[in-house]
Design an enzyme around this catalytic site. Structure first.
Site, PDB file in Angstrom:
ATOM      1  N   ASN A 130     -10.154   0.559   0.090  1.00 34.32           N
ATOM      2  CA  ASN A 130      -8.713   0.403   0.213  1.00 34.32           C
ATOM      3  C   ASN A 130      -8.262  -0.181  -1.127  1.00 34.32           C
ATOM      4  O   ASN A 130      -8.234  -1.429  -1.341  1.00 34.32           O
ATOM      5  CB  ASN A 130      -8.063  -0.512   1.390  1.00 34.32           C
ATOM      6  N   HIS A 182      -2.909   7.335   2.270  1.00 34.98           N
ATOM      7  CA  HIS A 182      -3.385   5.973   1.814  1.00 34.98           C
ATOM      8  C   HIS A 182      -4.611   5.821   2.525  1.00 34.98           C
ATOM      9  O   HIS A 182      -5.143   6.161   3.708  1.00 34.98           O
ATOM     10  CB  HIS A 182      -2.527   4.946   2.074  1.00 34.98           C
ATOM     11  N   CYS A 200       0.772  -1.246   0.028  1.00 30.31           N
ATOM     12  CA  CYS A 200      -0.038  -0.077  -0.113  1.00 30.31           C
ATOM     13  C   CYS A 200       0.827   1.307  -0.035  1.00 30.31           C
ATOM     14  O   CYS A 200       0.148   2.310  -0.390  1.00 30.31           O
ATOM     15  CB  CYS A 200      -0.957  -0.030   1.014  1.00 30.31           C
TER      16      CYS A 200
END
Ligand code: UT7
Length: 319
Positions: A276, A246, A112
């Site tokens: 996500n 993020h 990520c």
């Protein structure tokens, strides 16, 4: 010389799955997912839509909107953890699809945090190798790696891609101001795609995550990296117009701001629509904020992310 983001385009799969859709087949609810994460829906790729498909679609849009001659591209860097194949890289697939035959191409895998890693790599290579035009793409089909019967992970993720054109500029008042990267392999166990779980999906493996532990690391490490990059750049949070983190979980961002004294009103949050999307989440959030008129030309942005590895980092960019 500075590396400037001169254009950005994104691609999201057409299929949208809401929390209510998930609650039809799982012991979950919109209420649980929304209050714990801020997620309302996510885009989910079809079987035919691979990570390279999303990357190529975003890049094709970018090339058209910025009117880029494919033969003028020096390099293509793709951040992904969900490449179609172990090799060739997703970047090579993009290179072939758009006909950028002069460009060298490779993938970066930092989960990520991959977009920030790839931005740092691109910025360094542009300066060291005097590259003029680089395509920086973050593309993920993370939903292909979730166990759709595991309510503790599958509700969290979505798919998408963002593509950016990076160009050299002599204007020292714009572009990438600083990047800072970190990793801690001792924390690998908390967030993984475990191959040995993969018998049911063609040995690709499913995501496993120690959610609560990762939640705490995300707050501590993102806050630490933002404080360090600001201090090393001789800046304070007052010099930043927008923080674009993020987009794992709205609650992580709210807790981080409360516990570590960052201004929540400066944080761009798109978790509700994208969920996500791993390394694609920052480019997707940036594009939304630019299209909506929130982020404007001349703004100073602070990107931050944490992902599996653990990997984390921050970047300061004037857009
Ligand atoms: O992008 C990389 C980094 N990843 C992250 O940043 C994720 C970080 N972690 C998180 O976002 C949160 O920890 C989660 C959203 C994953 C989980 O939230 P939580 O508040 O930490 O919940 P929990 O895992 O402690 O679970 C609480 C309860 C459990 O039930 P019991 O044991 O208390 O009876 C779970 O079984 O919630 C249950 N639960 C669910 N219930 C309904 C877990 N998932 C669900 C679900 N629907 N989808």
């Amino acid at each position: 010389m500075r590396t400037k983001i001169t254009s950005i385009a994104t691609y999201l799969p057409e299929k949208v799955v809401t929390n209510d859709d998930l609650s039809k087949s799982l012991d979950t609810s919109h209420e649980w997912i929304y209050t714990r994460t801020g997620i309302e829906s996510r885009h989910v790729s079809s079987d035919e839509e691979l990570t390279s498909t999303l990357a190529i679609n975003a890049t094709t849009k970018l090339m058209q909107q910025a009117d880029v001659d494919p033969m003028s591209v020096d390099a293509i860097i793709v951040s992904t953890t969900t490449g179609d194949t172990r090799f060739p890289s997703c970047a090579c697939k993009v290179q072939g699809a758009i006909g950028a035959y002069r460009a060298f191409a490779f993938d970066v895998n930092a989960a990520c945090a991959g977009f920030i890693y790839a931005l740092a790599v691109a910025d360094s290579m542009m300066k060291a190798m005097k590259l003029r035009k680089v395509l920086l793409i973050a593309s993920e089909t993370i939903t292909k790696f979730v166990d759709w019967t595991d309510r503790s992970t599958c509700v969290l993720f979505g798919d998408g891609a963002g593509a950016m054109l990076l160009e050299q500029t002599e204007d020292d008042n714009t572009g990438v101001i600083a990047t800072k990267l970190y990793a801690n392999g001792e924390e690998e166990k908390y967030n993984s795609i475990l191959a040995h779980n993969g018998e049911q999906n063609g040995n690709r493996g499913y995501i496993t995550m120690a959610g609560r532990t990762v939640f705490k690391y995300a707050i501590d490490y993102m806050a630490m990296s933002m404080n360090e990059i600001l201090a090393e750049s001789g800046m304070t949070i007052d010099d930043i117009d927008w923080i674009i983190p993020h987009q794992a979980n709205r609650r992580i961002l709210e807790s981080m701001c409360k516990m570590r004294d960052f201004p929540l009103e400066k944080v761009i949050i798109t978790t509700q629509e994208h969920a996500n999307t791993s390394s694609a989440s920052i480019p997707l959030a940036l594009k939304d904020a630019m299209d909506g008129g929130t982020v404007k030309s001349g703004n100073t942005l602070l990107f931050t992310a944490l992902g599996a590895g653990l990997t984390w980092g921050s970047a300061i960019v004037r857009i």
